[in-house]
Motif scaffolding. Structure first.
Motif, PDB file in Angstrom:
ATOM      1  N   ALA A 141       0.862  -1.235  -0.024  1.00  0.00           N
ATOM      2  CA  ALA A 141      -0.002  -0.122  -0.125  1.00  0.00           C
ATOM      3  C   ALA A 141       0.793   1.264   0.067  1.00  0.00           C
ATOM      4  CB  ALA A 141      -0.794   0.079   1.271  1.00  0.00           C
ATOM      5  N   ALA A 142       0.635   2.076  -0.931  1.00  0.00           N
ATOM      6  CA  ALA A 142       1.381   3.476  -1.093  1.00  0.00           C
ATOM      7  C   ALA A 142       0.517   4.496  -0.463  1.00  0.00           C
ATOM      8  CB  ALA A 142       1.702   3.709  -2.642  1.00  0.00           C
ATOM      9  N   ALA A 167      -2.882   2.366  -3.960  1.00  0.00           N
ATOM     10  CA  ALA A 167      -2.042   3.521  -3.793  1.00  0.00           C
ATOM     11  C   ALA A 167      -3.327   4.499  -3.541  1.00  0.00           C
ATOM     12  CB  ALA A 167      -1.487   4.105  -5.350  1.00  0.00           C
ATOM     13  N   LEU A 168      -2.886   5.432  -2.663  1.00  0.00           N
ATOM     14  CA  LEU A 168      -3.915   6.501  -2.237  1.00  0.00           C
ATOM     15  C   LEU A 168      -3.816   7.459  -3.009  1.00  0.00           C
ATOM     16  CD1 LEU A 168      -5.364   7.224   0.678  1.00  0.00           C
ATOM     17  CD2 LEU A 168      -3.671   8.573   1.477  1.00  0.00           C
ATOM     18  N   GLY A 169      -4.996   8.224  -3.281  1.00  0.00           N
ATOM     19  CA  GLY A 169      -4.929   9.476  -4.208  1.00  0.00           C
ATOM     20  C   GLY A 169      -6.493   9.300  -5.024  1.00  0.00           C
ATOM     21  N   SER A 170      -6.796  10.542  -5.538  1.00  0.00           N
ATOM     22  CA  SER A 170      -8.171  10.792  -6.358  1.00  0.00           C
ATOM     23  C   SER A 170      -7.569  10.247  -7.666  1.00  0.00           C
ATOM     24  CB  SER A 170      -8.117  12.296  -6.484  1.00  0.00           C
ATOM     25  OG  SER A 170      -7.110  12.771  -7.330  1.00  0.00           O
ATOM     26  N   ARG A 171      -8.647  10.088  -8.424  1.00  0.00           N
ATOM     27  CA  ARG A 171      -8.521   9.486 -10.082  1.00  0.00           C
ATOM     28  C   ARG A 171      -7.669  10.231 -10.739  1.00  0.00           C
ATOM     29  NH1 ARG A 171     -13.237   7.685  -8.011  1.00  0.00           N
ATOM     30  NH2 ARG A 171     -13.927   5.562  -8.520  1.00  0.00           N
ATOM     31  N   LYS A 172      -7.723  11.693 -10.669  1.00  0.00           N
ATOM     32  CA  LYS A 172      -6.675  12.654 -11.185  1.00  0.00           C
ATOM     33  C   LYS A 172      -5.090  12.343 -10.875  1.00  0.00           C
ATOM     34  CE  LYS A 172      -5.921  17.625 -11.973  1.00  0.00           C
ATOM     35  NZ  LYS A 172      -6.405  18.939 -11.738  1.00  0.00           N
TER      36      LYS A 172
END
Length: 233
Positions: A141-142, A167-172
């Motif tokens: 997991a990032a 991975a963490l973060g929005s689609r963008k």
């Protein structure tokens, strides 16, 4: 168990590769089957199911009863990012039986006080990951939001065949990440394995809720994956 079979089994264990010892109860004969050998084995279906569940079992083949002793490495979760989500995720993951390792070169975050009883590596991924030898029984997991930390670790996790990569973060954010990773030579099929945004879509808002969503996705992937993905050759 004869010495040659025991030595072969220990070799597989040392390399964190799965194996099954098949014992014919009538004759006492034993043989070792690795995941790569499963498709060609007369017990292919039963062996594949045993690998998928990680559970030993009694099976029958013709008139013969056999015991399948499944030997699989302990699953583990490697995380980049000594962040708030990791503080919630690490103890939850440990309670489900996952060995947890956290990698983060930022020594202000990666402290024993914030992560008691956790294998904490205050190193850059290119320093820490080679010794960890990521494999098909590792979830990754990032969580840092920092491409300098997460990108090389994601590449290593994908190339090593980790059973789960998130991975963490929005689609963008993830779209930009995919462009960077493609620039590192990773193909479309490999990049499609990344779970992003990470975790099950349960509307998680707090770090603890996000940790629950991540852990549920990791466990689901571990328990539901096809046997073919368990080949750690």
């Amino acid at each position: 168990m004869d010495l040659a079979l025991l030595e072969a089994l220990n070799t597989e264990r040392a390399a964190r590769r799965a194996a099954i010892v098949v014992t014919e109860l009538g004759s006492g004969r034993q043989r070792l089957v690795t995941p790569a050998q499963v498709p060609a084995d007369p017990l292919a279906g039963q062996l594949a199911e045993a690998l998928r569940t990680g559970r030993s079992a009694m099976v029958e083949h013709g008139n013969e009863r056999m015991f399948l002793s499944v030997q699989v490495p302990a699953p583990r979760l490697v995380i980049t990012g000594a962040v708030h989500i990791s503080q919630a995720l690490a103890p939850m993951a440990a309670m489900t039986g996952l060995d947890v390792v956290i990698v983060d070169p930022r020594s202000a975050f990666a402290t024993p006080e914030r992560f008691p009883a956790v294998d904490l590596r205050a190193q850059w991924p290119d320093e820490a990951l080679p010794s960890l030898a990521l494999d098909a029984f590792t979830a990754f997991a990032a969580l840092t939001h920092d491409p300098k930390i997460d990108d090389p670790a994601l590449e290593e996790a994908l190339r090593r065949g980790c059973f789960y990569v998130g991975a963490l973060g929005s689609r963008k954010t993830h779209a930009a990440r995919l462009e960077r990773l493609a620039g590192r030579g990773l193909g479309t099929e490999m990049l499609a394995r990344i779970h992003a945004p990470i975790g099950l879509d349960i509307g998680a808002a707090t770090p603890a809720e996000i940790a629950v969503a991540i852990l549920a996705q990791v466990v689901g992937t571990l328990r539901q994956r096809p046997a073919a993905r368990e080949r750690a050759a």
